[in-house]
Design an enzyme around this catalytic site. Structure first.
Site: not given
Ligand code: LLP
Length: 463
Positions: A278, A320, A322-323, A391-392, A421
């Site tokens: 997050g 964890e 990701g982003r 188309c939006e 994402y």
């Molecule tokens: N761990 C869990 C349990 C999660 O649900 C997520 C993200 C992460 C780790 C990784 O989060 P990050 O570090 O990437 O923020 N599609 C949305 C984000 C949805 C995130 C869902 N879960 C966006 O484009 O901002």
């Protein structure tokens, strides 16, 4: 603060609608390194390069729209996270941000673990050789088939998300003669300062089991009784694109308090806590993300302090991201198709992609920035809205940004910070072909996810 962090805060776009335009950057040709991948540069001809390769040549070879991913940056970010958290912690890259076999191999080489949340992500991980014990399996509604596959493969942990799942996973593990290591995901009741759709630790949402009302304690009670489960610890993920460490600190504190309650009730000290992902990244120059070092230090201190005050042994921590790993490493390259100045309103710049390759602007009101990358320009800045070809009318890629007024069809523009994402949430809306992901490193470019073809679309159509 930008809208990415605080939807209710001051907004670049709001300023515009009130007739007070946010000031354009001093020089549109300068790329703010905060939002661009590490090896981005502009050469003497004014062409932007990534990993030493000119975007004009990349566009010729791979076409547009396309995502270009800086492999060196990705690897450096993996290392920064694992170095920051050190030996007593585990970093799980959240595959949902972007996953491919190449990514899985890089993660292995850089010593990271992997969080997957579907059968498809699990297959990709295993297919690329990620050792199963380094995989965590997430999701609020894993199917029995997915659970069985994960247990058979020997995943290192399954994160349990509901009372039904506690029983389901225990039952399947037992029927396979296994004892599955698990964590229980709790919702700690924190309101993360982020978009409502990506906040996950307040109580009124679908994930996890609430600490409130003793539900999480009851889940632990049940899990400890089941032979098919080996309860490793507690998991909490409070949301996404968060800048403020306060939410993580509250979350860590509440999770440790639960460990103390478990110790008091059951005489068991669970060895692990997972504080989720997050962490926010810079989408625009207004965003100021935290460094992994700072995050690791803050979380480590709070966990140590809370454990000391409850006389608990410090658990192993996992995170964890990701982003924060993949997000800043890529940009999307588009070709400008049409330019439509609307007198007294704004100028619409249409590109050859759109909401099918970046749904985040439409879905979360996310902010991005954009730059002319095929040349420099000394023309005046013009306020633009970069839109796609769908188309939006909500098909917006960049809501408000400045580009030079001499922008012309055929120019290449790039939107940075699209590594997370964007490809993973890309769609075939209007039968768009999802763009390729091209990894660039030390002067070499290689496709790691190829562009879809019209044959790919027709292959699924069985009518
Ligand atoms: N761990 C869990 C349990 C999660 O649900 C997520 C993200 C992460 C780790 C990784 O989060 P990050 O570090 O990437 O923020 N599609 C949305 C984000 C949805 C995130 C869902 N879960 C966006 O484009 O901002």
């Amino acid at each position: 603060m930008s809208r990415n962090a605080h939807p209710a805060g001051p907004r670049h776009g709001d300023v515009y609608t009130e007739g007070h335009y946010a000031a354009p950057p001093a020089d549109l040709n300068v790329l703010d390194e905060k939002v661009w991948a590490r090896t981005i540069d502009r050469n003497d001809d004014g062409v932007v390069t990534i990993g030493g390769l000119e975007v004009t040549r990349l566009a010729e070879e791979f076409g547009t729209p396309a995502y270009f991913l800086d492999e060196a940056d990705f690897r450096a970010r993996c290392r920064a996270w694992s170095d920051a958290f050190g030996q007593n912690a585990d970093v799980f890259y959240a595959g949902k941000a972007f996953l491919s076999r190449a990514i899985v191999r890089w993660l292995q080489e850089e010593g990271l673990n992997l969080d997957v949340c579907s059968g498809g992500e699990l297959t990709t991980a295993l297919d690329a050789g990620m050792p199963a014990e380094r995989i965590a399996f997430h999701g609020n509604n894993k199917t029995p088939e997915e659970i069985e596959r994960a247990i058979r493969a020997g995943v290192g942990r399954i994160v349990l998300d509901s009372f039904q799942e506690i029983v389901r996973v225990a039952h399947i593990a037992q029927s396979l003669g296994k004892r599955q290591p698990v964590l229980i995901r709790v919702t700690v009741g924190v309101e993360a300062h982020t978009h409502e759709f990506i906040a996950t630790a307040h109580e009124d949402q679908k994930f996890g089991i609430a600490l409130a009302g003793g539900l999480a304690a009851e889940a632990v009670r049940r899990a400890l009784k089941l032979d098919g489960l080996e309860l490793l610890g507690i998991h909490s993920h409070i949301g996404s694109q968060i800048f403020d460490m306060a939410g993580f600190e509250v979350s860590a504190r509440r999770v440790v308090q639960l460990l103390a309650e478990i110790r008091d009730e059951h005489g068991v000290e669970l060895p692990e806590i997972d504080l989720g992902g997050g962490l926010g990244i810079a989408y625009t120059s207004d965003d100021d993300p935290r460094e992994p070092q700072e995050i690791a230090k803050a979380l480590g201190e709070i966990v140590t302090r809370e454990c000391e005050s409850s006389s608990l042994r410090s658990p192993r921590i996992s995170v964890e991201p990701g982003r924060a790993i993949v997000g800043p490493t890529a940009f999307t390259l588009y070709e400008v198709g049409t330019i439509k100045p609307l007198e007294g309103l704004r100028t619409y710049v249409s590109v050859d992609g759109g909401m099918s390759d970046n749904i985040r602007t439409a879905l979360y009101d996310a902010e991005y920035t954009v730059a002319l990358v095929s040349r420099t320009s000394t023309a005046e800045p013009m306020l633009v809205r970069v839109v796609g070809k769908h188309c939006e009318s909500g098909d917006i890629v960049v809501k408000d940004a400045f580009l030079p007024a001499d922008l012309a069809p055929g120019d290449l523009i790039a939107v940075p910070a699209t590594g997370a994402y964007c490809r993973s949430m890309a769609s075939n809306y209007n039968h768009a072909l999802r763009p390729p992901v091209v990894a660039v490193r030390d002067g070499e470019a290689r496709v790691i996810v190829r562009r879809e073809t019209e044959e790919d679309l027709l292959r699924l159509d069985v009518g």
